[in-house]
Write a protein that holds these residues in place. Structure first.
Motif, PDB file in Angstrom:
ATOM      1  N   LYS A 113       0.803  -1.232   0.000  1.00 20.93           N
ATOM      2  CA  LYS A 113       0.000   0.000   0.000  1.00 20.93           C
ATOM      3  C   LYS A 113       0.838   1.285   0.000  1.00 20.93           C
ATOM      4  CE  LYS A 113      -4.586   1.082   0.531  1.00 20.93           C
ATOM      5  NZ  LYS A 113      -5.311   0.258   1.525  1.00 20.93           N
ATOM      6  N   GLU A 122       8.186   7.084   3.320  1.00 13.25           N
ATOM      7  CA  GLU A 122       7.703   6.589   4.612  1.00 13.25           C
ATOM      8  C   GLU A 122       8.714   5.596   5.192  1.00 13.25           C
ATOM      9  OE1 GLU A 122       4.977   7.237   6.531  1.00 13.25           O
ATOM     10  OE2 GLU A 122       4.483   8.875   5.172  1.00 13.25           O
ATOM     11  N   LEU A 184       2.337 -10.271  -0.326  1.00 11.82           N
ATOM     12  CA  LEU A 184       3.717  -9.822  -0.563  1.00 11.82           C
ATOM     13  C   LEU A 184       4.753 -10.884  -0.204  1.00 11.82           C
ATOM     14  CD1 LEU A 184       3.348  -6.268   1.067  1.00 11.82           C
ATOM     15  CD2 LEU A 184       3.263  -6.776  -1.376  1.00 11.82           C
TER      16      LEU A 184
HETATM   17  C1  HEC Z   1       4.111   3.542   6.142  1.00 12.51           C
HETATM   18  C2  HEC Z   1       3.310   2.491   6.714  1.00 12.51           C
HETATM   19  C3  HEC Z   1       3.762   1.046   6.502  1.00 12.51           C
HETATM   20  C4  HEC Z   1       4.984   0.484   6.782  1.00 12.51           C
HETATM   21  C5  HEC Z   1       6.221   1.178   7.339  1.00 12.51           C
HETATM   22  C6  HEC Z   1       4.860  -0.920   6.497  1.00 12.51           C
HETATM   23  N1  HEC Z   1       3.602  -1.208   6.050  1.00 12.51           N
HETATM   24 FE1  HEC Z   1       2.885  -3.008   5.446  1.00 12.51          FE
HETATM   25  N2  HEC Z   1       1.087  -2.188   5.003  1.00 12.51           N
HETATM   26  C7  HEC Z   1       0.756  -0.855   5.185  1.00 12.51           C
HETATM   27  C8  HEC Z   1      -0.621  -0.640   4.746  1.00 12.51           C
HETATM   28  C9  HEC Z   1      -1.376   0.691   4.789  1.00 12.51           C
HETATM   29  C10 HEC Z   1      -1.093  -1.891   4.301  1.00 12.51           C
HETATM   30  C11 HEC Z   1      -2.477  -2.215   3.754  1.00 12.51           C
HETATM   31  C12 HEC Z   1      -3.331  -2.640   4.907  1.00 12.51           C
HETATM   32  C13 HEC Z   1      -4.717  -2.976   4.466  1.00 12.51           C
HETATM   33  O1  HEC Z   1      -5.040  -2.880   3.296  1.00 12.51           O
HETATM   34  O2  HEC Z   1      -5.481  -3.350   5.373  1.00 12.51           O
HETATM   35  C14 HEC Z   1       0.003  -2.836   4.485  1.00 12.51           C
HETATM   36  C15 HEC Z   1      -0.090  -4.188   4.184  1.00 12.51           C
HETATM   37  C16 HEC Z   1       0.945  -5.102   4.382  1.00 12.51           C
HETATM   38  C17 HEC Z   1       0.854  -6.516   4.083  1.00 12.51           C
HETATM   39  C18 HEC Z   1      -0.362  -7.242   3.525  1.00 12.51           C
HETATM   40  C19 HEC Z   1      -0.403  -7.101   2.059  1.00 12.51           C
HETATM   41  C20 HEC Z   1      -1.622  -7.757   1.464  1.00 12.51           C
HETATM   42  O3  HEC Z   1      -1.540  -8.116   0.288  1.00 12.51           O
HETATM   43  O4  HEC Z   1      -2.633  -7.910   2.148  1.00 12.51           O
HETATM   44  C21 HEC Z   1       2.052  -7.068   4.399  1.00 12.51           C
HETATM   45  C22 HEC Z   1       2.443  -8.516   4.247  1.00 12.51           C
HETATM   46  C23 HEC Z   1       2.892  -6.007   4.901  1.00 12.51           C
HETATM   47  N3  HEC Z   1       2.191  -4.819   4.873  1.00 12.51           N
HETATM   48  C24 HEC Z   1       4.172  -6.192   5.336  1.00 12.51           C
HETATM   49  C25 HEC Z   1       5.017  -5.166   5.768  1.00 12.51           C
HETATM   50  C26 HEC Z   1       6.394  -5.357   6.118  1.00 12.51           C
HETATM   51  C27 HEC Z   1       7.123  -6.679   6.071  1.00 12.51           C
HETATM   52  C28 HEC Z   1       6.888  -4.139   6.493  1.00 12.51           C
HETATM   53  C29 HEC Z   1       8.305  -3.787   6.897  1.00 12.51           C
HETATM   54  C30 HEC Z   1       9.344  -4.048   5.884  1.00 12.51           C
HETATM   55  C31 HEC Z   1       5.795  -3.177   6.369  1.00 12.51           C
HETATM   56  N4  HEC Z   1       4.684  -3.846   5.930  1.00 12.51           N
HETATM   57  C32 HEC Z   1       5.890  -1.820   6.664  1.00 12.51           C
HETATM   58  C33 HEC Z   1       1.565   0.134   5.672  1.00 12.51           C
HETATM   59  C34 HEC Z   1       2.895  -0.025   6.043  1.00 12.51           C
END
Ligand code: HEC
Ligand code: HEC
Ligand code: HEC
Ligand code: HEC
Ligand code: HEC
Ligand code: HEC
Ligand code: HEC
Ligand code: HEC
Ligand code: HEC
Length: 357
Positions: A113, A122, A184
């Motif tokens: 996202k 970010e 992912l």
């Molecule tokens: C700046 C904010 C932010 C950071 C930092 C972040 N994420 Fe996310 N991530 C999100 C958002 C927003 C979503 C979407 C959530 C949703 O749709 O409910 C998400 C979704 C995900 C998903 C689910 C994807 C899917 O297809 O449903 C995974 C896996 C994930 N993040 C892993 C990570 C990992 C591993 C890290 C660290 C390397 C990380 N995230 C760091 C904001 C972030």
């Protein structure tokens, strides 16, 4: 661990804009202003923006030319504040203009996202950073900025997959950017699990975990619940239940024979096999219409499903295990099936037959 509101980037920004304001004020008092057209890396960093280049690892272009990204637009700087500069491209496009190779990654089927929203900064420090790959901090802390629930609930969780929080942590299984796989993932869900669970693992408390990969490859019958994933039943992160299970499944040889204790199984299987005393359709494990699942399990000191079944795989049909753990004894079941029923000769009783008709 750091909660979301401690995001170092925000401090960094506040400090920067605070010092920027003070300096702009000072310059104003002295009647000075820097003509925007002549801004170079040196004049920016020497006079005011020391902080942008303060950290160990400099982002390539920042070392030489600030205006490659911040284009002066003719207004005087800093008198007319930040509006004296415009990004020559917005969001991720700014990054792709040089990182052409990575743009391709972000066209994969599943995009994270924040990356999709062009919020590269970010996670990345666009000027200088103390961490390789110009990130604010390493995973898992980087991930906790936004996914704080993965951190918050760890202390009180019943089971934690420590492996997911150590070393490369989240990045062992997830791409921070994009992937061809759901969630992912950097590989096939099941293969990821088996890449470590291909040996006996000794936990910190000394307990041993079976070699799942070996067990699956040596068994003729695999539980169809596995398919391409292990995460139908286990969480890869933390759980309120033992063994990272997603739904209740009471462990041990004896267990009270009520539905709630096997909620995990009854997500997919019919509860009739446990609850009805007589049936000709609720289960194949019966003597005539007498439900032998009911006989064994449905009581205060019932036999657990795992006293007869191996939940992952077995060499008998219907996942009947060859041996089951009874304390320190690997108790044999000696199960033989036939067209109309089967035979068991176990440590629990002498040889017994059942016949459906
Ligand atoms: C700046 C904010 C932010 C950071 C930092 C972040 N994420 Fe996310 N991530 C999100 C958002 C927003 C979503 C979407 C959530 C949703 O749709 O409910 C998400 C979704 C995900 C998903 C689910 C994807 C899917 O297809 O449903 C995974 C896996 C994930 N993040 C892993 C990570 C990992 C591993 C890290 C660290 C390397 C990380 N995230 C760091 C904001 C972030
Ligand atoms: C690779 C492109 C790039 C280069 C080169 C670059 N910047 Fe930036 N700069 C950005 C981006 C993107 C932001 C917005 C950051 C954000 O959204 O958090 C930014 C924000 C800023 C800000 C606003 C305050 C802040 O950090 O939030 C200042 C001041 C700044 N840059 C100064 C500089 C100076 C001085 C240089 C040269 C030493 C420089 N930049 C070089 C991309 C760049
Ligand atoms: C003007 C060209 C340019 C722009 C625009 C630019 N970069 Fe870079 N970036 C570079 C160069 C050059 C390097 C150093 C490459 C190397 O060492 O191989 C680099 C390195 C990086 C690295 C470290 C790569 C590594 O393997 O260690 C990251 C992360 C990064 N940039 C992210 C960004 C992000 C995010 C943006 C957008 C805000 C951006 N870049 C915009 C030129 C640019
Ligand atoms: C959720 C955090 C996060 C977001 C958002 C994010 N990155 Fe990254 N990025 C990382 C991490 C972590 C690494 C290091 C990956 C590794 O070491 O395997 C990385 C690595 C990189 C690299 C180095 C080359 C590589 O693939 O290892 C570049 C370039 C880069 N990112 C650019 C971008 C651009 C451009 C965007 C926005 C479109 C972006 N990143 C968004 C976390 C993020
Ligand atoms: C051992 C591999 C593995 C590691 C390490 C791992 N994950 Fe996951 N993660 C998965 C799998 C597999 C899924 C998909 C689960 C499913 O489909 O039920 C997932 C799902 C997710 C999701 C989607 C929402 C959800 O809960 O299903 C997020 C967000 C996420 N992971 C974040 C993280 C973060 C943050 C870390 C590091 C603290 C991390 N993961 C470490 C394997 C892993
Ligand atoms: C990087 C190696 C690695 C990967 C990948 C991995 N595991 Fe583990 N797993 C371990 C280690 C080490 C332990 C024992 C310590 C711990 O709890 O992390 C463990 C423990 C477990 C446990 C027992 C937890 C307990 O409370 O005793 C289960 C269940 C489990 N893993 C399932 C999975 C599943 C499902 C996946 C894939 C989504 C997976 N593992 C991927 C290394 C890994
Ligand atoms: C149908 C649900 C289900 C699926 C799917 C599943 N498990 Fe399990 N797993 C369980 C249950 C229930 C237990 C506890 C079994 C017991 O008490 O005998 C368990 C136990 C474990 C253990 C602990 C073993 C030990 O020696 O204590 C590990 C490790 C494990 N599973 C890994 C995996 C991996 C890896 C996969 C995917 C290949 C997987 N599981 C798929 C339900 C499942
Ligand atoms: C995610 C769904 C799911 C969960 C959860 C699940 N199963 Fe299954 N199970 C299946 C499927 C699908 C089959 C294959 C049924 C078939 O072929 O008719 C199966 C088959 C079986 C079989 C063998 C029956 C046969 O026809 O070969 C047994 C025994 C079994 N499961 C026991 C359990 C137990 C015990 C649990 C709880 C620990 C459990 N299952 C949890 C989906 C699940
Ligand atoms: C005393 C041993 C024993 C126990 C305990 C036991 N089973 Fe079974 N189960 C069997 C046998 C034997 C079969 C094979 C019946 C046949 O096809 O001849 C079977 C078959 C099954 C089947 C295939 C469908 C059916 O009913 O024929 C499922 C699903 C199943 N068991 C789930 C469970 C679950 C869930 C539990 C725990 C609540 C459990 N079993 C406890 C012995 C047991």
């Amino acid at each position: 661990m750091k909660p979301l509101n401690n995001k170092p980037k925000q401090h960094h920004n506040e400090l920067l804009s605070a010092s920027k304001l003070i300096l702009a004020g000072l310059l104003l008092l002295l009647g000075l202003s820097l003509p925007a057209q002549h801004v170079t890396s040196n004049s920016c960093t020497e006079n005011c923006h020391k902080r942008t280049v303060k950290k160990d690892i400099l982002h390539g272009p920042t070392a030489t030319d600030c205006t490659i990204c911040h284009e002066p637009n003719g207004k005087a700087h800093p008198v007319e504040d930040v509006s004296a500069f415009t990004f020559f491209a917005e969001g991720a496009e700014l990054c792709y203009s040089c990182h052409t190779e990575i743009a391709e990654q972000f066209s994969l089927k599943y995009v994270h996202k924040p990356a999709k929203n062009g919020e590269c900064s970010e996670c990345h420090e666009v000027h200088s950073s103390n961490d390789p790959k110009l990130v604010f901090t390493q995973a898992p802390d980087l991930c906790f900025f936004c996914h704080s629930d993965f951190d918050d609930n760890r202390a009180t969780a019943t089971s934690v997959h420590t492996a997911s929080y150590t070393g490369e942590a989240c990045l062992q299984c997830h791409s921070p950017h994009a992937s061809t796989q759901r969630r992912l993932l950097v590989g096939n869900n099941r293969e990821l699990c088996l890449s470590c669970h291909n040996k006996i693992i000794k936990k910190e408390d000394g307990a041993l975990l079976a070699n799942i990969e070996k067990h699956l490859s040596e068994s003729t019958h695999e539980h169809r619940a596995l398919g391409k994933t292990c995460t139908g039943c286990h969480s890869p992160h933390i759980s309120e239940l033992e063994l990272l299970l997603k739904e209740a499944f009471t462990l041990g040889n004896y267990v009270e024979g009520i539905e709630d204790n096997f909620a995990l199984c009854f997500q997919c299987h019919d509860t009739d096999l446990l609850n009805v005393e007589t049936t000709t359709i609720g289960t194949e494990f019966r003597q005539g219409d007498r439900n032998l699942h009911y006989v064994h399990v449905n009581k205060v000191k019932g036999r657990n499903c795992t006293n007869c079944h191996d939940v992952h795989a077995a060499n008998n049909s219907k996942l009947i295990a060859e041996t089951v753990k009874f304390g320190r004894w690997d108790m044999p079941l000696n199960y033989i099936e036939n067209d109309n029923g089967g035979t068991c000769a176990t440590g629990c009783h002498k040889e017994q037959h059942y016949a459906r008709e």
